[in-house]
Design a protein around this motif. Sequence first.
Motif, PDB file in Angstrom:
ATOM      1  N   PRO A  71      40.443 -27.648  16.986  1.00  0.00           N
ATOM      2  CA  PRO A  71      39.844 -26.395  16.505  1.00  0.00           C
ATOM      3  C   PRO A  71      39.574 -26.440  15.009  1.00  0.00           C
ATOM      4  O   PRO A  71      40.373 -26.961  14.229  1.00  0.00           O
ATOM      5  N   ARG A  72      38.444 -25.857  14.623  1.00  0.00           N
ATOM      6  CA  ARG A  72      38.041 -25.859  13.212  1.00  0.00           C
ATOM      7  C   ARG A  72      38.289 -24.522  12.536  1.00  0.00           C
ATOM      8  O   ARG A  72      38.151 -24.413  11.310  1.00  0.00           O
ATOM      9  N   ASN A  73      38.631 -23.495  13.310  1.00  0.00           N
ATOM     10  CA  ASN A  73      38.834 -22.169  12.734  1.00  0.00           C
ATOM     11  C   ASN A  73      39.702 -21.338  13.679  1.00  0.00           C
ATOM     12  O   ASN A  73      40.092 -21.812  14.755  1.00  0.00           O
ATOM     13  N   ASP A  74      40.012 -20.122  13.278  1.00  0.00           N
ATOM     14  CA  ASP A  74      40.894 -19.267  14.079  1.00  0.00           C
ATOM     15  C   ASP A  74      40.325 -18.989  15.462  1.00  0.00           C
ATOM     16  O   ASP A  74      41.056 -18.999  16.460  1.00  0.00           O
ATOM     17  N   PHE A  75      39.037 -18.705  15.529  1.00  0.00           N
ATOM     18  CA  PHE A  75      38.432 -18.394  16.825  1.00  0.00           C
ATOM     19  C   PHE A  75      38.566 -19.575  17.772  1.00  0.00           C
ATOM     20  O   PHE A  75      38.938 -19.411  18.952  1.00  0.00           O
ATOM     21  N   GLU A  76      38.282 -20.779  17.293  1.00  0.00           N
ATOM     22  CA  GLU A  76      38.363 -21.946  18.165  1.00  0.00           C
ATOM     23  C   GLU A  76      39.796 -22.222  18.584  1.00  0.00           C
ATOM     24  O   GLU A  76      40.047 -22.628  19.730  1.00  0.00           O
ATOM     25  N   TYR A  77      40.761 -21.994  17.688  1.00  0.00           N
ATOM     26  CA  TYR A  77      42.153 -22.185  18.076  1.00  0.00           C
ATOM     27  C   TYR A  77      42.557 -21.160  19.134  1.00  0.00           C
ATOM     28  O   TYR A  77      43.236 -21.503  20.117  1.00  0.00           O
ATOM     29  N   PHE A  78      42.141 -19.918  18.947  1.00  0.00           N
ATOM     30  CA  PHE A  78      42.460 -18.878  19.922  1.00  0.00           C
ATOM     31  C   PHE A  78      41.900 -19.254  21.294  1.00  0.00           C
ATOM     32  O   PHE A  78      42.583 -19.122  22.313  1.00  0.00           O
ATOM     33  N   GLN A  79      40.667 -19.734  21.331  1.00  0.00           N
ATOM     34  CA  GLN A  79      40.039 -20.108  22.587  1.00  0.00           C
ATOM     35  C   GLN A  79      40.719 -21.334  23.209  1.00  0.00           C
ATOM     36  O   GLN A  79      40.870 -21.414  24.438  1.00  0.00           O
ATOM     37  N   LEU A  80      41.139 -22.283  22.368  1.00  0.00           N
ATOM     38  CA  LEU A  80      41.833 -23.459  22.879  1.00  0.00           C
ATOM     39  C   LEU A  80      43.125 -23.065  23.578  1.00  0.00           C
ATOM     40  O   LEU A  80      43.404 -23.498  24.702  1.00  0.00           O
ATOM     41  N   ARG A  81      43.922 -22.218  22.938  1.00  0.00           N
ATOM     42  CA  ARG A  81      45.184 -21.803  23.553  1.00  0.00           C
ATOM     43  C   ARG A  81      44.951 -20.947  24.795  1.00  0.00           C
ATOM     44  O   ARG A  81      45.698 -21.034  25.770  1.00  0.00           O
ATOM     45  N   ALA A  82      43.907 -20.129  24.775  1.00  0.00           N
ATOM     46  CA  ALA A  82      43.597 -19.330  25.962  1.00  0.00           C
ATOM     47  C   ALA A  82      43.300 -20.228  27.156  1.00  0.00           C
ATOM     48  O   ALA A  82      43.724 -19.951  28.283  1.00  0.00           O
ATOM     49  N   GLY A  83      42.580 -21.315  26.917  1.00  0.00           N
ATOM     50  CA  GLY A  83      42.294 -22.256  27.995  1.00  0.00           C
ATOM     51  C   GLY A  83      43.524 -22.996  28.465  1.00  0.00           C
ATOM     52  O   GLY A  83      43.696 -23.239  29.663  1.00  0.00           O
ATOM     53  N   GLN A  84      44.405 -23.343  27.530  1.00  0.00           N
ATOM     54  CA  GLN A  84      45.604 -24.091  27.894  1.00  0.00           C
ATOM     55  C   GLN A  84      46.607 -23.251  28.676  1.00  0.00           C
ATOM     56  O   GLN A  84      47.404 -23.791  29.443  1.00  0.00           O
ATOM     57  N   TYR A 133      48.744 -13.659  24.341  1.00  0.00           N
ATOM     58  CA  TYR A 133      47.996 -14.753  23.740  1.00  0.00           C
ATOM     59  C   TYR A 133      48.855 -15.612  22.821  1.00  0.00           C
ATOM     60  O   TYR A 133      48.487 -16.744  22.500  1.00  0.00           O
ATOM     61  N   MET A 134      50.004 -15.113  22.377  1.00  0.00           N
ATOM     62  CA  MET A 134      50.880 -15.889  21.503  1.00  0.00           C
ATOM     63  C   MET A 134      52.054 -16.529  22.247  1.00  0.00           C
ATOM     64  O   MET A 134      52.868 -17.226  21.651  1.00  0.00           O
TER      65      MET A 134
END
Length: 268
Positions: A133-146, A231-232
Amino acid sequence: MADYSYLMRGIKTVETDSSVLVSSSRYLNDARVRDWVATHLLRRNGPDVPTPSDSIQLVQILREVQDIDHINALFAAERQKNPALDAWFREGFVSTFGRDDLKHYGPDTVGGIFYAQLTGNDLQVDIVPPFTPRNDFEYFQLRAGQTHDLEHILGGGGFDFIGELVPCYMRLTNLFVHMSPELAGELSAFSILGSTRIITRAVLHYPQTWLVVQDAVERGAKVGRDSDPLYMMRYEDVFDLTPDQAREQLGVRGVRMADTATASAQWC
């Protein structure tokens, strides 16, 4: 013919020099979104277009339609007033386990249940390929998928088409409980469109399943409203626990189990 003009009061014609459809909604303005909504909210299920492909198409479209810079600015503002969220982003935990790492867990544990689901359907842990992930949004989406499949297990949502409504409505409700409305709304665009296709298809084409569908929505919303920020949650820390024990440790509340597989099997 009845006169319904009183219901039409207040409608104003908006003049424009545009030669194409234009509105104040970025979603309505995008032809791909209009086509996706019209197609997937109205169609029947069929083997020619497997239902998981609906979601991938929607994800790809929304990445281009949504203003990611604006979402990241909303995250920055949210982090200023939410120390727990800020700490979660700073830590940046990312899962690295694979399917074989789960095989030693007992069949009644979260890890064992997840392993059985993966092996029984010849799936790997990463349905969507991992990325940095390059930013907060991408990290949030990565964890949501995981964590999505684990939300099925802990939220009581079956691994079937109607069962998808449980984790969807867990998230839809939980985000609005724990985040600012504008940010929650931006993060829920996929969930509301993706889940609504199940709702409309049930009523239009599979009405015998409607009460099961409605119950799945209600069960998911209950969990989302009653639980700590989903989400956390680090579900990877509770693989050795039973689902009930894991819910207690993580703060997942309001779960009610119900069968959706029988109704989902009628969607053909």
